[in-house]
Design a protein around this motif. Structure first.
Motif, short mmCIF file in Angstrom:
data_model
loop_
_atom_site.label_atom_id
_atom_site.label_comp_id
_atom_site.label_asym_id
_atom_site.label_seq_id
_atom_site.Cartn_x
_atom_site.Cartn_y
_atom_site.Cartn_z
N GLY A 1 0.81 -1.22 0.04
CA GLY A 1 0.02 0.08 0.04
C GLY A 1 0.88 1.28 0.10
N SER A 2 2.11 1.14 0.22
CA SER A 2 3.03 2.27 0.34
C SER A 2 3.35 2.85 -1.06
CB SER A 2 4.40 1.85 0.78
OG SER A 2 5.06 1.04 0.26
N TRP A 3 2.87 2.24 -2.11
CA TRP A 3 2.93 2.69 -3.57
C TRP A 3 2.11 4.20 -3.66
CZ3 TRP A 3 -1.39 4.25 -6.27
CH2 TRP A 3 -2.58 3.70 -6.04
N VAL A 4 1.04 4.35 -2.89
CA VAL A 4 0.58 5.59 -2.65
C VAL A 4 1.50 6.83 -2.51
CG1 VAL A 4 -1.19 6.92 -1.49
CG2 VAL A 4 -1.82 4.63 -2.05
N LEU A 5 2.40 6.50 -1.64
CA LEU A 5 3.33 7.69 -1.25
C LEU A 5 4.35 7.86 -2.45
CD1 LEU A 5 4.60 6.33 2.35
CD2 LEU A 5 3.16 8.02 1.81
N ILE A 6 4.51 6.79 -3.23
CA ILE A 6 5.52 6.99 -4.50
C ILE A 6 4.58 7.72 -5.53
CG2 ILE A 6 6.62 5.59 -6.21
CD1 ILE A 6 7.06 3.42 -4.17
N ALA A 7 3.40 7.50 -5.33
CA ALA A 7 2.41 8.04 -6.61
C ALA A 7 2.24 9.65 -6.14
CB ALA A 7 0.87 7.39 -6.50
N GLU A 8 2.00 9.99 -5.02
CA GLU A 8 2.09 11.23 -4.44
C GLU A 8 3.55 12.22 -4.68
OE1 GLU A 8 1.10 11.20 -0.45
OE2 GLU A 8 -1.00 11.09 -0.88
N MET A 9 4.69 11.25 -4.58
CA MET A 9 5.95 11.94 -5.03
C MET A 9 6.15 12.16 -6.33
SD MET A 9 8.48 9.58 -2.21
CE MET A 9 9.93 10.18 -3.10
N ILE A 10 5.82 11.23 -7.16
CA ILE A 10 6.08 11.59 -8.83
C ILE A 10 4.84 12.54 -9.30
CG2 ILE A 10 7.24 9.30 -8.85
CD1 ILE A 10 4.78 8.14 -10.32
N GLY A 11 4.02 12.90 -8.36
CA GLY A 11 2.79 13.73 -8.96
C GLY A 11 1.61 13.20 -9.59
N PHE A 12 1.42 11.94 -9.34
CA PHE A 12 0.27 11.24 -9.82
C PHE A 12 -0.65 11.63 -9.14
CE2 PHE A 12 -1.80 6.74 -10.67
CZ PHE A 12 -2.55 6.99 -11.84
N LYS A 13 -1.54 12.57 -9.60
CA LYS A 13 -2.60 12.93 -8.61
C LYS A 13 -4.07 12.44 -8.82
CE LYS A 13 -0.69 17.85 -8.60
NZ LYS A 13 -1.11 19.34 -9.04
N TYR B 1 -7.13 3.18 -7.02
CA TYR B 1 -6.55 2.85 -5.95
C TYR B 1 -6.85 1.27 -5.62
CZ TYR B 1 -5.25 1.32 -1.15
OH TYR B 1 -4.91 0.91 -0.06
N LEU B 2 -7.90 0.68 -5.92
CA LEU B 2 -8.12 -0.62 -5.90
C LEU B 2 -7.77 -1.43 -6.85
CD1 LEU B 2 -9.61 -2.52 -3.69
CD2 LEU B 2 -11.69 -2.45 -5.01
N LEU B 3 -7.64 -0.99 -7.95
CA LEU B 3 -6.85 -1.77 -9.24
C LEU B 3 -5.71 -1.89 -9.08
CD1 LEU B 3 -7.61 -2.83 -12.04
CD2 LEU B 3 -6.91 -0.51 -13.00
N ILE B 4 -4.77 -0.77 -8.64
CA ILE B 4 -3.40 -0.90 -8.47
C ILE B 4 -3.18 -1.76 -7.13
CG2 ILE B 4 -1.33 0.38 -8.02
CD1 ILE B 4 -2.61 2.61 -9.67
N GLN B 5 -3.82 -1.56 -6.23
CA GLN B 5 -3.31 -2.15 -5.15
C GLN B 5 -3.69 -3.93 -5.18
OE1 GLN B 5 -2.04 -0.99 -2.14
NE2 GLN B 5 -2.48 -2.82 -0.72
#
Length: 225
Positions: free
Chosen positions: A26-38, A44-48
């Motif tokens: 679930g920490s991929w969310v932090l990476i998404a925010e860091m790279i600007g994937f707003k 979320y559920l699809l990627i998770q």
């Protein structure tokens, strides 16, 4: 220690690691925010679910000594039919189960069967909810946990233990981590029975296929109803 009990702590540890793995994924969310994937929250559920399935398949691949041969064993078609019927009907079985839960815990859970959930399937995240997550969970809790428990324990005990471990990942464990979390044991309770049905299908059919079909249609009906 009794030889029959050796697999139990291993199964518990494996489930704990599975749960930790889900949270780490679930920490991929932090990476998404860091790279600007707003827009990540829209998927979320699809990627998770996709990442969880990949993680489970990698685990299964190495457990099976780098071999995916006969991953889903052939079985009689009747078991797939049983799985389909049970998956569709389990949501209706939950009504008497909820009566018992309400009686035991003084709650007021009930199901209103409106059958108005079809529009939800327009959301791409449903792919994960009805396909990827069920496949990943069934491979781990039935094909790995239950399969190994069956080799050393009574079959009924193996199914019950695997079902409890399966339900544990749907328990309100976040209450232990976050003070703001106020989840209850309702989903855990219902999931035990779903796990038992899935476990029986796995035992009788000797294939993970029917268990996956049951889990998929169980989830589909939850969203439809």
């Amino acid at each position: 220690m009794n030889n029959e009990l050796i697999s139990i702590p291993k199964a518990i540890l494996a489930t704990l690691l599975y749960l930790i793995g889900i949270e780490l994924i679930g920490s991929w969310v932090l990476i998404a925010e860091m790279i600007g994937f707003k827009s990540y929250y829209k998927y979320y559920l699809l990627i998770q679910g996709t990442l969880q399935l990949i993680g489970v398949l990698i685990f299964i691949y190495f457990i099976r000594k780098r071999n995916f041969k006969n991953l889903i064993k052939k079985t009689q078609r009747k078991w797939y039919l049983f799985a389909l019927v049970l998956g569709i009907s389990f949501v209706f079985m939950q009504t008497p189960l909820k009566w018992i839960y309400n009686l035991l815990f003084g709650t007021e859970y009930y199901i209103t069967y409106r059958f108005d959930g079809l529009p939800k399937f327009k959301n791409i995240n449903m792919i994960s909810a009805i396909l990827m997550i069920p496949i990943g969970e069934e491979f781990f809790f039935r094909d790995y946990i239950q399969n190994n428990l069956q080799k050393k324990l009574n079959k009924i005990i193996a199914i019950l233990l695997a079902s409890l471990l399966f339900a544990s990942i749907h328990s309100p464990y976040m209450n232990l981590i976050l003070e703001s979390s106020k989840e209850n044991w309702h989903l855990f309770y219902l999931t035990i029975f779903g796990g038992i049905i899935s476990g029986i299908l796995y035992l009788k059919s000797k294939s993970i296929g029917p268990s996956i079909v049951f889990h998929m249609f169980w989830n589909i009906m939850v969203y439809i109803v």
